[in-house]
Design an enzyme around this catalytic site. Sequence first.
Site, PDB file in Angstrom:
ATOM      1  N   LEU A 230     -97.414 -62.420  -0.624  1.00  0.00           N
ATOM      2  CA  LEU A 230     -98.421 -61.631   0.469  1.00  0.00           C
ATOM      3  C   LEU A 230     -98.545 -62.655   1.596  1.00  0.00           C
ATOM      4  O   LEU A 230     -98.711 -62.346   2.704  1.00  0.00           O
ATOM      5  CB  LEU A 230     -99.682 -61.295  -0.319  1.00  0.00           C
TER       6      LEU A 230
ATOM      7  N   GLY B 109     -99.627 -70.577   3.288  1.00  0.00           N
ATOM      8  CA  GLY B 109    -100.292 -71.612   4.088  1.00  0.00           C
ATOM      9  C   GLY B 109    -100.087 -72.892   3.735  1.00  0.00           C
ATOM     10  O   GLY B 109     -98.914 -73.416   2.859  1.00  0.00           O
TER      11      GLY B 109
ATOM     12  N   MET C 167    -101.296 -75.190   1.803  1.00  0.00           N
ATOM     13  CA  MET C 167    -101.573 -75.595   0.359  1.00  0.00           C
ATOM     14  C   MET C 167    -101.127 -74.752  -0.813  1.00  0.00           C
ATOM     15  O   MET C 167    -100.966 -75.283  -1.787  1.00  0.00           O
ATOM     16  CB  MET C 167    -103.207 -75.812   0.132  1.00  0.00           C
TER      17      MET C 167
ATOM     18  N   LYS D  52    -103.077 -66.706  -6.458  1.00  0.00           N
ATOM     19  CA  LYS D  52    -102.891 -67.708  -5.375  1.00  0.00           C
ATOM     20  C   LYS D  52    -102.373 -69.010  -6.441  1.00  0.00           C
ATOM     21  O   LYS D  52    -102.733 -69.252  -7.368  1.00  0.00           O
ATOM     22  CB  LYS D  52    -104.300 -68.175  -4.952  1.00  0.00           C
TER      23      LYS D  52
ATOM     24  N   ASP E 243    -117.086 -70.340   4.958  1.00  0.00           N
ATOM     25  CA  ASP E 243    -116.128 -70.052   5.678  1.00  0.00           C
ATOM     26  C   ASP E 243    -116.142 -68.452   6.117  1.00  0.00           C
ATOM     27  O   ASP E 243    -115.298 -67.737   5.907  1.00  0.00           O
ATOM     28  CB  ASP E 243    -114.839 -70.400   5.280  1.00  0.00           C
TER      29      ASP E 243
END
Length: 526
Positions: free
Chosen positions: A16, A19, A21, A38, A129
């Site tokens: 999907l 990034g 990390m 993830k 965030d």
Amino acid sequence: MRPGYGFGPFTVLAELASGGMGRIYLARSPGGRLVAVKTLLNVGEDDRRRFAREVGLAQRVRGVYTASVVEADATAEVPWMATEYVPAPSLKDLVERCGPLDPLALYWVAAGMAEALVSLHTAGLVHRDVKPSNVLLPLDGPRVIDFGISQAHDVTRTEVALGTVAYAAPEQARGEPTTTASDVFSLGATLFHLAVGRAPYRDGGAGPALEQLVRAATGDLDVTGLPGELEALVLPCLALDPAERPAPADLLAYCSARLDGGADAHREWLSPAWTAEIERHRAERLRAVEEARRQVDPEAPTGPVPAPGRTAALGTWGDREAGSDPWAARQTRPAAGRRRGGRWWPVAAGAVVVAGSVLAVVRPWEADARTIGAPVEPLRILEVESVRQGLCYPDKEWAPLPAGESPPPKGRSFTSDNRDECVVAKESGGMSVARFQDVRVVEAEGGGGWKVAVTFRDADRAAFAELTGKVAAQPKPENQLAFVLGEDRLVSSFLIMSPLTRGNAEITGKFTRSQAEALARALGAP
């Protein structure tokens, strides 16, 4: 991780996002439940500890309006965390495509976000965030996602990511400890963006990162354009003093008192454009899921799918033995006959091709050049006519054109994947590339990130040299070329400093390694 491999009980269908990390994969459980997995790219001990802590924090959150953790293993060789998969667009995408949100619908979204913060804060966490891109909106209500930098109340954490300054509370931008009140400010900034179409800081939070940080730290707000009926909801959230901001529970009660409707009331509150875009996005994602599922399990019966529409671009993984892929070898091998599948790939625009003598020095891919697979879609290299910031206007029909400006030509305007740039190509010129001789990911000198090095086949070298020679002599912005995949996928636009006669080029943009790898795969790397 190729489609068909597994994390615990979950089988990977497609990638999907990626990034700096980690990567996020679409996967399914044995019972068919879809999840977003993830994973951690770096597996040093410090990285493992941080990931384990993130998993522990996320598992504490329970709420209707958050994406809940389904299962996780922070001790696995490749640590992973599976959360609920939500096939819905973000608030950021909806505002860009459909314009600001109507007030009544905004109360509905605000109520869901406030309830999510109640769940988060009750678990003893601060999100840190909250922003439009971290809130997804299916038709049954918003989902606050991405607890990657969340912190427990008893942990002092002051950093703020520059990419989110436009929605950060002043105390967070100043490097002071963040609290639940900081999340409320970010909620207010997000609601302002929904109502007006920009962030509440002066100049809409645009400009160099340092200027953004100064505006946020000093509370340099510009709240003009906010509808009067929404001031009582939004402005208290944006109070510069954290003690003066309302609690999420109070916001939830305030919004709930203004909403009256049944389970389908959202269809009355949301504009037809917002509803259509949410349904279109969901249908597109479900079609992509079905295609990915059939790639992993081609013998499975085909289930019902929504009416056809524009689909996301899917690449193809080549067959490789797990022994040649150390990352994949660590995971569960897929069943026989399930070794191919599609994936999404994120790329960035605004890259630069380093030309001339530099290419003669850094060419590590030439040692064993080989013919590789074709790009995931037909690739065109086009001459650039003009470049402007933001979306191309055909993608932003709700926004009025600036005075004296005409819409970009249809079929020649391309919005970058990060939606920050609109590139218009010239009507004449350009070339097509069926495949490259080689595509490699190379680490940039001096710790400047990663880049993608390409080598053209002999059949294309002369055409590329001629094209770069023609463009290099032009004034800005016509001294640029654009890589376009398929009909409208702008991979990158880049500057040509001098003719490239050796058939080699390096696409740079301070990519992370995973971003560079995704771009390389899109260009045909195995």
